[in-house]
Design an enzyme around this catalytic site. Structure first.
Site, PDB file in Angstrom:
ATOM      1  N   ASP A 183       0.859  -1.185   0.000  1.00 31.45           N
ATOM      2  CA  ASP A 183       0.000   0.000   0.000  1.00 31.45           C
ATOM      3  C   ASP A 183       0.893   1.232   0.000  1.00 31.45           C
ATOM      4  O   ASP A 183       2.083   1.142   0.330  1.00 31.45           O
ATOM      5  CB  ASP A 183      -0.912   0.020   1.236  1.00 31.45           C
ATOM      6  CG  ASP A 183      -2.201   0.784   1.004  1.00 31.45           C
ATOM      7  OD1 ASP A 183      -2.141   2.023   0.830  1.00 31.45           O
ATOM      8  OD2 ASP A 183      -3.270   0.153   0.994  1.00 31.45           O
TER       9      ASP A 183
ATOM     10  N   ASN B 266      -5.888  -5.386  -5.616  1.00 33.66           N
ATOM     11  CA  ASN B 266      -7.059  -4.771  -5.009  1.00 33.66           C
ATOM     12  C   ASN B 266      -6.998  -3.248  -4.939  1.00 33.66           C
ATOM     13  O   ASN B 266      -8.032  -2.600  -4.781  1.00 33.66           O
ATOM     14  CB  ASN B 266      -7.224  -5.339  -3.592  1.00 33.66           C
ATOM     15  CG  ASN B 266      -8.192  -4.552  -2.750  1.00 33.66           C
ATOM     16  OD1 ASN B 266      -9.399  -4.658  -2.897  1.00 33.66           O
ATOM     17  ND2 ASN B 266      -7.651  -3.740  -1.836  1.00 33.66           N
TER      18      ASN B 266
ATOM     19  N   TYR C 224     -15.269   5.722 -13.620  1.00 34.07           N
ATOM     20  CA  TYR C 224     -15.059   4.588 -12.717  1.00 34.07           C
ATOM     21  C   TYR C 224     -15.612   3.321 -13.366  1.00 34.07           C
ATOM     22  O   TYR C 224     -14.984   2.257 -13.334  1.00 34.07           O
ATOM     23  CB  TYR C 224     -15.757   4.852 -11.385  1.00 34.07           C
ATOM     24  CG  TYR C 224     -15.466   3.840 -10.310  1.00 34.07           C
ATOM     25  CD1 TYR C 224     -14.258   3.848  -9.619  1.00 34.07           C
ATOM     26  CD2 TYR C 224     -16.404   2.863  -9.976  1.00 34.07           C
ATOM     27  CE1 TYR C 224     -13.985   2.920  -8.623  1.00 34.07           C
ATOM     28  CE2 TYR C 224     -16.143   1.932  -8.980  1.00 34.07           C
ATOM     29  CZ  TYR C 224     -14.932   1.969  -8.306  1.00 34.07           C
ATOM     30  OH  TYR C 224     -14.673   1.042  -7.331  1.00 34.07           O
TER      31      TYR C 224
ATOM     32  N   LYS D   6     -13.465  -0.140 -14.347  1.00 28.43           N
ATOM     33  CA  LYS D   6     -13.900  -1.413 -13.782  1.00 28.43           C
ATOM     34  C   LYS D   6     -14.413  -2.372 -14.855  1.00 28.43           C
ATOM     35  O   LYS D   6     -14.227  -3.588 -14.750  1.00 28.43           O
ATOM     36  CB  LYS D   6     -14.950  -1.187 -12.701  1.00 28.43           C
ATOM     37  CG  LYS D   6     -14.411  -0.453 -11.476  1.00 28.43           C
ATOM     38  CD  LYS D   6     -13.219  -1.191 -10.846  1.00 28.43           C
ATOM     39  CE  LYS D   6     -12.737  -0.515  -9.578  1.00 28.43           C
ATOM     40  NZ  LYS D   6     -11.610  -1.238  -8.945  1.00 28.43           N
TER      41      LYS D   6
END
Length: 267
Positions: free
Chosen positions: A53, A101, A167, A171
């Protein structure tokens, strides 16, 4: 420092019977939300986890919880993805699982509010992060004789989202990648699937919480998404896109076949 690079912390109680026991997993965007919950589930299943991260504080806290290692990583940077995989191989000897992720909200549309910087930021994290992560981890999975990649897409990758078309665009791209790479990588014993939750507990929904509450729309617990990822990892499917919605059992979305060429009536 406990949980930092090269130092492991005590693990949580594990499931000794899990098929994930002993597997090595990379989880990006693991400092909070869905990534955090999945890193915890993987550790409970006996996997060894590298937490990746940009949030170093949150990432180290999760690494402490899972008894794993933290590595700072900007997934929109190809070299950073390669460095993450190399760190994992040096630390644990290989890689078996990658949960790609990491993701961000878009923050702009295509009209007067369009921002090239916000657009590139969203595409960099949400799409490039999956493509770059896949490219970087594939040699490590092949070296193990196969493995599994799960990408976090969204219900926005399965349906139209007029309020946030950009978005939806990134996706949808992740969904298309999963459906295409699944069969393409199958001969190498590498499975590629996607998980597509609706409004799930994460930082991305923070600006929407008031609206969701007013409309009585439940937020999916991050643990539900984590459990679904574990189901995918312990299954045998590939090229699947699992939807997650409140009140429904998660399962692979059943895409309709594209109409084939027809013969003109008056031919």
């Amino acid at each position: 420092m406990t949980g930092a690079e090269g130092v492991a912390a005590p693990r949580r109680e594990q499931n000794d019977d899990s098929p994930l026991r002993g597997k090595v997993a990379i989880v990006t965007g693991a400092a909070s939300g869905l990534g955090r919950a999945t890193a915890l589930r993987l550790a409970e299943s006996g996997a060894r986890v590298v937490v990746a991260d940009l949030d170093a504080r949150g990432g180290r806290e999760v690494a402490d919880l899972v008894g794993g290692h933290f590595r700072a990583c900007d997934v929109s940077d190809l070299d950073a993805n390669h460095a993450l995989v190399e760190f994992t191989r040096e630390t644990y000897g290989g890689v078996d699982i990658a949960l790609l992720n990491a993701g961000v909200a878009t923050g702009c549309g295509v009209g007067e509010d369009f921002s090239p910087a916000l657009y590139r930021r969203a595409m960099g994290a949400n799409l490039d992060g999956v493509v770059f992560g896949t490219h970087a981890v594939l040699p490590a999975l092949r070296a193990r004789g196969g493995g599994s990649i799960v990408a976090t897409a969204s219900l926005a990758g399965l349906a139209a989202v007029p309020l946030d078309p950009l978005y939806a665009a990134n996706k949808h791209a992740v969904v298309g990648l999963a459906r295409s790479l699944g069969p393409a990588l199958a001969p190498e014993n590498v499975r590629f699937n996607a998980v597509c939750p609706g409004f799930a507990e994460s930082r991305i929904i923070d600006p929407l919480r008031g609206m969701l509450s007013e409309q009585g729309m439940p937020v999916i617990p991050a643990e539900t998404v984590a459990d679904t990822v574990v189901r995918i990892l312990t299954g045998d499917g590939t090229g699947e896109c699992w939807f997650i919605q409140p009140g429904r059992e998660p399962e692979p979305f059943r895409f309709r076949n594209v109409p084939g060429p027809g013969v003109p009536v008056d031919a």
